[in-house]
Design an enzyme around this catalytic site. Structure first.
Site: not given
Ligand SMILES: [Zn+2]
Length: 257
Positions: A2-3, A55
């Site tokens: 996940p970015e 993040k």
């Protein structure tokens, strides 16, 4: 992995499900959190807001308590209407927050902690974050200052992944940004001008904002395309591990010469 754009998008979905809705249950299925007593400590409190920085995701409850999460490589936030089947196994759930309408679930989340709001402002890991590429007031000058203070022998592709220089960009957007800006990710920082650094960031910021808002991502130029012909010049895309974490970077040796 996940970015920042998926985290900002998750913050929006989680916020829409939780803010202003009575919380009917909080569960921490993993034994690691058994002694944390979150259900008791958070019981009866409303969620004030949900926000993301880089993040990191924060669920802020009434009474100065905030749940801080970082998904690292594999984590995921799911928001499901009550009664709908979750898309990952319940065994992988670390946190479940239920309202009358929704189950909000964090899966595979290695970083999950309850802290006071003020600690989110002073915690060293959080204050060390560089400017968030998705922030409305993203600070380009600060990004350049921090990058110039970094080791100038470091490869630019590696430096762009360092959340202390720039928060939110991960391996995919880094590779795509370097391609669009025509910057070889292996060049040492000292040989990359401020304009070139900004060109990389300005190339991906609108794409990440689109993605965070749920609009469809454009097709990839180089990421995960090792050996395939460059979409611009047909040279095979190259891939090699980079930096201390040996993250695979992708580039076109022709377009990014
Ligand atoms: Zn090319």
């Amino acid at each position: 992995m996940p970015e920042g754009d998926s985290i900002h998008s998750a913050a929006r979905r989680v916020g829409a499900a939780l803010v202003g809705r009575p919380i009917v249950a909080i569960e921490t299925p993993q034994p690691r959190h058994a002694l944390d007593r979150w259900p008791e400590r958070l019981g009866g409190r409303a969620v004030r807001s949900v926000d993301a920085r880089g993040k990191h995701l924060f669920i802020r409850f009434d009474g100065d308590l905030t749940l801080h999460s970082h998904l690292r490589m594999t984590g995921h936030w799911g928001v499901y209407p009550r009664g709908e089947r979750w898309r990952r196994s319940a065994r992988r759930a670390w946190l479940v927050i239920r309202t009358e309408q929704h189950d909000v679930v964090e899966f595979d989340g290695p970083v999950l902690e309850l802290m006071t709001d003020s600690r989110t402002r002073f915690d060293r890991r959080l204050t060390a974050l560089g400017p968030d590429i998705l922030a409305t007031d993203f600070d380009e000058r600060r990004f350049l200052e921090l990058t110039r203070r970094d080791d100038q022998a470091r490869a630019v592709g590696d430096a762009l992944l360092d959340q202390r220089n720039l928060a939110g960009v991960g391996n995919m957007w880094k590779a795509e940004g370097c391609f669009i800006a025509g910057v070889d990710p292996w060049r040492p920082l000292r040989s990359v001008s401020g304009d070139e650094l900004l060109a990389v960031v300005r190339a991906v910021r609108p794409l990440m904002l689109d993605s965070a808002a749920g609009r469809r991502a454009p097709r990839r130029w180089v990421y995960d395309r090792a050996g395939l012909p460059c979409r611009r010049c047909e040279t095979p895309i190259r891939a090699r591990g980079q930096g201390d974490d040996n993250r695979t970077t992708y580039w076109c040796p022709e377009c990014q010469a």
